[in-house]
Design an enzyme around this catalytic site. Structure first.
Site, PDB file in Angstrom:
ATOM      1  N   LEU A   1      -3.124   5.802   3.151  1.00 29.20           N
ATOM      2  CA  LEU A   1      -4.044   6.878   2.747  1.00 29.20           C
ATOM      3  C   LEU A   1      -5.234   6.331   1.967  1.00 29.20           C
ATOM      4  O   LEU A   1      -5.671   6.907   0.974  1.00 29.20           O
ATOM      5  CB  LEU A   1      -3.303   7.935   1.913  1.00 29.20           C
ATOM      6  CG  LEU A   1      -2.178   8.683   2.640  1.00 29.20           C
ATOM      7  CD1 LEU A   1      -1.487   9.658   1.684  1.00 29.20           C
ATOM      8  CD2 LEU A   1      -2.711   9.431   3.854  1.00 29.20           C
ATOM      9  N   CYS A   2      -5.747   5.188   2.415  1.00 24.85           N
ATOM     10  CA  CYS A   2      -6.930   4.602   1.758  1.00 24.85           C
ATOM     11  C   CYS A   2      -7.954   4.170   2.812  1.00 24.85           C
ATOM     12  O   CYS A   2      -8.570   3.114   2.703  1.00 24.85           O
ATOM     13  CB  CYS A   2      -6.539   3.439   0.851  1.00 24.85           C
ATOM     14  SG  CYS A   2      -5.411   2.239   1.566  1.00 24.85           S
ATOM     15  N   GLY A   3      -8.096   4.986   3.840  1.00 24.01           N
ATOM     16  CA  GLY A   3      -9.093   4.708   4.857  1.00 24.01           C
ATOM     17  C   GLY A   3      -8.786   3.442   5.634  1.00 24.01           C
ATOM     18  O   GLY A   3      -7.633   3.148   5.964  1.00 24.01           O
TER      19      GLY A   3
END
Length: 293
Positions: free
Chosen positions: A88-90
Site C-alpha cells: 500500500l505504498c504505490g
C-alpha cells in the site's frame, strides 16, 4: 441498473475504505516526519565521513592494502535490495525490485544464470519478490525495520563485508529508494564493495597531515565505519521514502474514493427517483383502472 440495496452497500463499503485510507495517510505522515528528520541528520555526517576517508586514504598504502578495496574478477555477486515490510505504498517496492533486476540483467546476467547472484533482502517485499523469481535470498535481515537502528543495520553490513573479505562475494551492490520529498523517491544503485576510489578535489592530496593515532589505525577504523554508515544511510533513505510513498498513495486513494462516492450517490438518487416515478405511475394507473371499472 443496480438496485438501491446494491448501491447502498457499495456506498457503505467505499465510505469505510475511505476512512481507512485517510487514517493510513495520517499515520504515514506522522512516521514520515520522524524518518525525514533521521535521514536529514545523518546525511551530512555520512558525506563528511566518506570525504574524510577519500582525503586521508589518497595514496596511503594502508588503504590500498585494505581487503575492502581489492578488486577481483567477479564470480559471485551480492545485491542488497532495500524494500518495505508492507505494501500500500504505490510503486515504491516495485521500482526497487525492477532496478535490481535491471542491474542484474545489465551487469551480472551470466552469473545469475549460473546461480551466482545472491540477494540480501532488507524488507519482506523484496524477499518475496526475488524468492518468486528463483534467486537465492538471504533473509537474515528482512526484519530490520521492526526495530530500525544502527546496530540492526550494522549486522547486515558486517555480514556483507565479511563475505567480501573472505572471497564469498566479489562485488556487493545496494539498491534502494533515495528520499527527496513526500512525492518523489529516486531509485539508486551504489557499489558498496570493493570500495571505489574517490578522486581528491583541489590540492588536498598535497597536504601533509599529522595523524594521531597512526595513519594506518585511522584508515583501518574509518573504512569499516564508512561502509556501515553507507548502508545505514541507504536504509534510512528507504524508510523515509516508504512513508512518503505511502502517504501519497493513501492521499490519492482517499481522493479516488471521494470521487467514486459522488458518482455512486448520483446513481443512487437517480435509481431512487426512477423507483418513485415507477411507483407513482403504478398508483395512477391503478386508480384510473378502478375509476373506469
Amino acid at each position: 441498473m443496480a438496485s438501491l440495496k446494491e448501491v447502498r452497500a457499495r456506498i457503505t463499503s467505499i465510505n469505510s475504505t475511505q476512512q481507512i485510507t485517510k487514517a493510513m495517510k495520517m499515520v504515514a505522515a506522522a512516521k514520515l516526519r520522524r524518518a525525514q528528520d533521521n535521514i536529514t541528520q545523518l546525511r551530512p555526517y555520512a558525506q563528511k565521513l566518506s570525504q574524510m576517508l577519500g582525503t586521508v586514504s589518497a595514496g596511503a598504502e594502508t588503504a590500498a592494502e585494505s581487503p575492502y578495496k581489492q578488486a577481483r574478477t567477479v564470480g559471485r555477486a551480492l545485491i542488497i535490495v532495500i524494500t518495505s515490510d508492507r505494501g500500500l505504498c504505490g510503486a515504491f517496492n516495485t521500482n526497487a525490485v525492477k532496478a535490481a533486476l535491471l542491474l542484474i540483467d545489465e551487469k551480472y546476467a551470466a552469473l545469475a544464470r549460473s546461480g551466482n547472484v545472491e540477494i540480501m533482502a532488507i524488507g519482506k517485499k523484496g524477499s518475496e519478490a526475488f524468492q518468486r523469481r528463483g534467486f537465492p535470498v538471504n533473509t537474515n535481515h528482512i526484519d530490520a525495520f521492526t526495530a530500525l537502528n544502527f546496530t540492526t543495520v550494522k549486522a547486515a553490513a558486517e555480514e556483507a563485508m565479511n563475505g567480501f573479505a573472505s572471497g564469498r562475494y566479489d562485488v556487493v551492490e545496494i539498491v534502494y529508494n533515495e528520499f527527496k520529498n513526500a512525492a518523489m523517491q529516486i531509485v539508486r544503485t551504489e557499489q558498496m564493495l570493493p570500495i571505489v576510489a574517490t578522486p581528491v578535489v583541489g590540492s588536498t592530496a598535497a597536504i601533509n597531515y599529522l595523524f594521531e593515532p597512526t595513519e594506518a589505525e585511522i584508515i583501518t577504523e574509518l573504512i569499516p565505519k564508512t561502509l556501515k554508515t553507507q548502508l545505514y544511510k541507504a536504509v534510512l533513505d528507504s524508510n523515509a521514502s516508504e512513508h512518503g510513498a505511502r502517504m501519497t498513495a493513501m492521499d490519492k486513494a482517499t481522493e479516488n474514493a471521494g470521487e467514486l462516492l459522488k458518482e455512486l450517490r448520483l446513481i443512487y438518487n437517480r435509481t431512487r427517483q426512477a423507483a418513485i416515478t415507477t411507483e407513482i405511475l403504478e398508483i395512477v394507473g391503478g386508480a384510473e383502472a378502478l375509476a373506469s371499472a
